[in-house]
Write a protein that holds these residues in place. Structure first.
Motif, short mmCIF file in Angstrom:
data_model
loop_
_atom_site.label_atom_id
_atom_site.label_comp_id
_atom_site.label_asym_id
_atom_site.label_seq_id
_atom_site.Cartn_x
_atom_site.Cartn_y
_atom_site.Cartn_z
N ASN A 79 42.89 61.02 30.71
CA ASN A 79 44.14 61.90 31.45
C ASN A 79 43.71 63.14 31.76
O ASN A 79 43.66 63.50 31.55
CB ASN A 79 45.48 62.01 30.68
N THR A 80 43.93 63.66 33.48
CA THR A 80 42.67 64.57 34.42
C THR A 80 44.19 65.41 34.30
O THR A 80 45.07 65.49 34.72
CB THR A 80 42.50 64.01 35.05
N SER A 93 32.56 64.38 34.01
CA SER A 93 31.01 64.36 33.33
C SER A 93 31.63 63.55 31.80
O SER A 93 31.17 62.56 31.59
CB SER A 93 30.62 65.96 32.92
N THR A 94 32.47 63.22 31.92
CA THR A 94 32.84 62.77 30.20
C THR A 94 33.49 61.35 30.88
O THR A 94 32.55 60.97 30.20
CB THR A 94 34.51 63.53 29.76
N VAL A 95 33.77 60.71 31.97
CA VAL A 95 33.90 59.62 32.13
C VAL A 95 32.59 59.01 32.44
O VAL A 95 32.57 57.80 32.02
CB VAL A 95 34.96 59.38 33.85
N GLY A 96 31.52 59.98 33.32
CA GLY A 96 30.56 59.46 33.22
C GLY A 96 29.26 59.15 32.02
O GLY A 96 28.76 58.00 31.70
N GLN A 97 30.31 59.13 30.82
CA GLN A 97 29.21 59.34 29.16
C GLN A 97 30.04 58.11 28.87
O GLN A 97 29.23 57.20 28.10
CB GLN A 97 30.02 60.50 28.17
N TYR A 98 30.63 57.58 29.39
CA TYR A 98 32.05 55.99 28.74
C TYR A 98 30.68 55.31 29.41
O TYR A 98 31.07 53.75 29.19
CB TYR A 98 32.70 56.24 29.11
N ILE A 109 37.75 47.83 29.90
CA ILE A 109 38.45 48.50 30.62
C ILE A 109 38.55 50.38 30.77
O ILE A 109 38.69 50.92 29.63
CB ILE A 109 39.62 47.93 30.93
N ILE A 110 38.24 51.13 31.57
CA ILE A 110 37.57 52.93 31.46
C ILE A 110 39.26 52.97 32.70
O ILE A 110 38.86 52.32 33.79
CB ILE A 110 36.81 52.83 31.79
N TYR A 130 32.31 55.89 41.07
CA TYR A 130 32.18 55.63 39.96
C TYR A 130 32.55 54.32 39.56
O TYR A 130 34.49 54.56 39.20
CB TYR A 130 33.22 56.55 39.12
N PRO A 131 31.61 53.60 40.03
CA PRO A 131 32.13 52.26 40.42
C PRO A 131 32.42 51.17 38.67
O PRO A 131 33.82 50.15 38.92
CB PRO A 131 30.87 51.31 40.96
N TYR A 132 32.37 52.44 37.74
CA TYR A 132 32.37 51.93 36.17
C TYR A 132 33.80 51.93 35.55
O TYR A 132 34.63 51.49 34.89
CB TYR A 132 31.62 51.83 35.21
#
Ligand code: SAH
Ligand code: SF4
Ligand code: F3S
Length: 475
Positions: A79-80, A93-98, A109-110, A130-132
């Motif tokens: 939640n941004t 950057s955090t979502v990148g780490q997931y 699911i992200i 951010y395809p993931y």
């Protein structure tokens, strides 16, 4: 995508999707002997914290267990916040780490939601780079979380829920509260003020107020459950009530809530100085439960800058409100927000801010270096060089540290009623808590006091906190 209407009647529509997800999650738990888990990460202000408690409530409704560990999760929701660049960078950057967690758990699911992804350019960026990230939804689509998740699982394609033009108020969403004694209660959503630096009106839409009976019922329920500290939330609570059937203003709402019997404190944030009325101050002064604390963001002590900020008050009007507040409720703690280095801010403008800090003698300030936000008017104005911004920021903190220190010294030796928050993170041997004025205190005590009011007396203080002892209960 079908849209469920965002009205009080939407609870049923939401539940249909929630039950579909629940059936899927229950089936999975039967097959594997393990229940699916959801992890939530929240950036930003209390409004976002409150939204995340609703998202977690909906996740439980859908049959997820909530976990504090992203590595264990089958569903991750970030939640941004968009208020400053730093908040956006951290979320990205955090979502990148997931991303790598998907290799270990292909079913993971992200999702991303909240203020940052409510901006079209950020939603596009997530879609393309951010395809993931499986699905994205804006602040006005909170109640569609079960529907979006359902669509993501059943159709197996990425889902984007565009922001709505004028979302209405969604009632009836289950809430999974983080604390058993402190609670957030949203009273209104959105903002109409368009301060020239601020992204909030663009990402949270226009002001919508909840009907007072919904709020009164929620607060009554919280008090009955033993909640001790209840904070009413809105971007500008002082303009509460517009468009509601009851036609109440915020002072009316506060006065009505204050009538609820029980041992609890009411807080509210945020007040806009242009709308902080004498009527509201009179209600606070006469109240039984409203905490002696007022957060009144000044932003700048220069009338020229306040005009450029589109704040619609000047320093004289601000001081008039402050003086009236201190006359009616002298024990009130006053805090503020200040932006340093707003475009075109001169040394003289900045001196004006320092002058206001000396005059107003705030108990605490929340200070921010101006951060340009795409699409806001201030982003097109002449910037102040970063080194000048930082030097001013440091000067301001040095001044405020002295004032905060003196303010806290005045509390030494005075018995204060504090709500105990349990062992302090910085030193678990000490309990921490908050005074009625929301000052942070530390004392040797008993973890069993967590969530209870205790009597405290300070022996030492700095600008940010008070250290002392727990006193025996008076009764
Ligand atoms: N609705 C509230 C809070 C909004 S955001 C209010 O009106 O006070 C919280 C604080 O962030 C603001 O009070 C302001 O001081 C700060 N802020 C908002 N936009 C900012 C920006 N672009 N750069 C730096 N600080 C900002
Ligand atoms: Fe932003 Fe101003 Fe609205 Fe506060 S009142 S949220 S600072 S636009
Ligand atoms: Fe951030 Fe949105 Fe709050 S931009 S400060 S999370 S309203």
């Amino acid at each position: 995508m079908d849209k469920t209407p965002n009205t009080p009647a939407n609870a049923e529509a939401r539940q249909v999707y929630a039950l579909r997800m629940r059936a899927d999650n229950d089936r999975r738990a039967m097959e594997t002997g393990r229940r699916r888990k959801a992890f939530f990460l929240t950036f930003g202000c209390q409004q976002n914290e409150a939204d995340s408690e609703k998202l977690a409530g909906m996740a439980e409704e859908m049959g997820y267990d909530i976990t504090g560990t992203p590595e264990d999760a089958d569903l991750i929701v970030v939640n941004t916040c968009a208020v400053r660049e730093h908040a956006e960078k951290k979320a990205l950057s955090t979502v990148g780490q997931y991303k790598h967690l998907k290799a270990k758990n292909p079913e993971l699911i992200i999702a991303m939601c909240g203020c940052m992804v409510s901006q079209a350019h950020r939603a596009e960026e997530i879609k393309n780079r951010y395809p993931y990230v499986d699905f994205v939804f804006g602040t006005g689509s909170l109640h569609r979380f079960p529907q979006l998740l359902c669509e993501r699982r059943e159709k197996n394609k990425r889902v984007y829920c565009p922001e709505e033009e004028s979302p209405e108020v969604a009632e009836g969403i289950p809430i999974r509260r983080e604390s058993g004694y402190r609670a957030w209660v949203s009273v209104m959503y959105g903002c109409n003020n368009f301060c020239s630096y601020c992204i909030v009106p663009y990402v949270r839409g226009r002001e919508r107020s909840r009907e007072p009976e919904e709020i009164v019922a929620e607060v009554r329920g919280l008090v009955a459950e033993g909640y001790r500290d209840i904070t009413l939330l809105g971007q500008n609570v002082n303009s509460y009530g517009k468009g509601t059937a009851a036609g109440w203003d915020f002072a009316d709402l506060l006065a009505e809530l204050d009538r609820i019997d029980g041992d609890y404190r009411l807080r509210f944030m945020t007040s806009h100085p242009k709308d902080a009325s004498r009527k509201l101050i009179d209600v606070i002064a006469a109240s039984r439960h409203v905490a002696r604390q007022f957060h009144l963001p000044l932003q700048s002590g220069s009338d020229r800058v306040l005009r450029l900020m589109n704040r619609k008050y000047d320093t004289a009007k601000y001081l008039e409100t402050l003086d009236y507040l201190r006359e009616k409720a002298p024990d009130v703690t006053v805090t503020t927000d200040i932006i340093v280095g707003f475009p075109t801010e001169t040394e003289e403008d900045f001196e004006g801010t320092l002058g206001m800090l000396r005059r107003a003698r705030f108990d605490m300030i929340f200070s921010f270096i101006y951060s340009p936000r795409k699409g806001t008017p201030a982003a097109a104005m002449e910037p102040v060089p970063p080194e000048v911004q930082h030097a001013r920021f440091d000067r301001m903190l040095a001044l405020q540290n002295g004032i905060g220190y003196e303010k806290n010294q005045a509390l030494l030796g005075v018995p204060l009623r504090v709500l105990c928050d349990g062992p302090a993170k910085s030193n678990p041997a000490l309990m921490c808590g908050r005074t009625e004025g929301n000052k942070l205190v530390f004392f040797e005590g008993d973890p069993a006091d967590t969530g209870r009011f205790v009597l405290f007396r300070a022996a030492r203080a700095d600008a940010y906190g008070l250290w002392g002892e727990k006193l025996p209960d008076r009764n």
